[in-house]
Write a protein that holds these residues in place. Sequence first.
Motif, short mmCIF file in Angstrom:
data_model
loop_
_atom_site.label_atom_id
_atom_site.label_comp_id
_atom_site.label_asym_id
_atom_site.label_seq_id
_atom_site.Cartn_x
_atom_site.Cartn_y
_atom_site.Cartn_z
N LEU A 2 7.93 14.49 -18.99
CA LEU A 2 8.67 14.68 -20.24
C LEU A 2 7.80 14.36 -21.45
N LYS A 3 7.02 13.28 -21.37
CA LYS A 3 6.12 12.92 -22.47
C LYS A 3 5.00 13.94 -22.63
N ASN A 4 4.70 14.67 -21.58
CA ASN A 4 3.66 15.70 -21.59
C ASN A 4 4.14 17.00 -22.23
N GLY A 5 5.41 17.04 -22.59
CA GLY A 5 5.99 18.28 -23.12
C GLY A 5 6.46 19.21 -22.04
N THR A 6 6.65 18.69 -20.83
CA THR A 6 7.01 19.49 -19.67
C THR A 6 8.45 19.20 -19.27
N SER A 7 9.29 20.23 -19.26
CA SER A 7 10.66 20.08 -18.78
C SER A 7 10.67 20.16 -17.26
N ILE A 8 11.72 19.59 -16.65
CA ILE A 8 11.78 19.44 -15.21
C ILE A 8 13.00 20.16 -14.65
#
Length: 262
Positions: free
Chosen positions: A89-95
């Motif tokens: 999430l901090k990486n800008g990646t949604s899960i």
Amino acid sequence: MEKLVIVGCGHLAEIVVDAVINGLLPEYDLVGVYSRTKAKAEYLANKMQQQGRTCTPCSSLVDLLALKPDYLVEAASPAAMKELTLPALKNGTSIVTLSIGALADTAFYKEAIETAKANGTRIYIASGATGGFDVLRTATLMGNASARFFNEKGQRALRRSAVYDPALETEKRIVFSGTAREAIGVFPTGLNVSVAASLASVGPEKMQVAMQSTPGFIGDTQRVEIKNDQVHAVVDVYSATPEIAGWSVVSTLQNIVSPIVF
């Protein structure tokens, strides 16, 4: 195109990979896969490479996130979900997750929500082997709702679990009764869907869960029931294999980019 990666490279992940290869997810570019078992990651990456596409079999989560994916499919375990959620999430990646049981941990759930808000990312809960999340959410919003979840398995699926005893080979029995939060503690992977249903409705502490062992039963039955003063809904799903969970990830990925959302 949206950059996609996968954590966990078992059969359910292969369903997603095949969906990419077969054109069911044309808006996504699968750029990397990661598994603690290196050979599994290499196998899925090779399937993509055989189609002339670049897909990296990563040796760590750090390497995977360095690919700067837009979306990460989690098809590993609740423990893996807890490990990857905040960094992703901090990486800008949604899960997109199948291991919803990790979210039964209230403190972790709240931290994940705050992290997603702070970074403009989201966690998408795939329906797995159940369904009816729209009805569950709507009935709960109406107020005064109660919900319960029932799961039926064959005794073979329980042989390595804490509830197994030899009498289950011939005896039908309710082997667990409690809340969804308690259920995920006893069955870390076997009742993920009950947590998903609870998060869509009354919450893990209020969702009542029962598991039945039936000799010779093949597959799983998942039944979720919700009632309020005006509505009584029952969603009953039988699946002979776990494949529906993999396909629910494909459906979720399609919904994310679709102009019409179901």
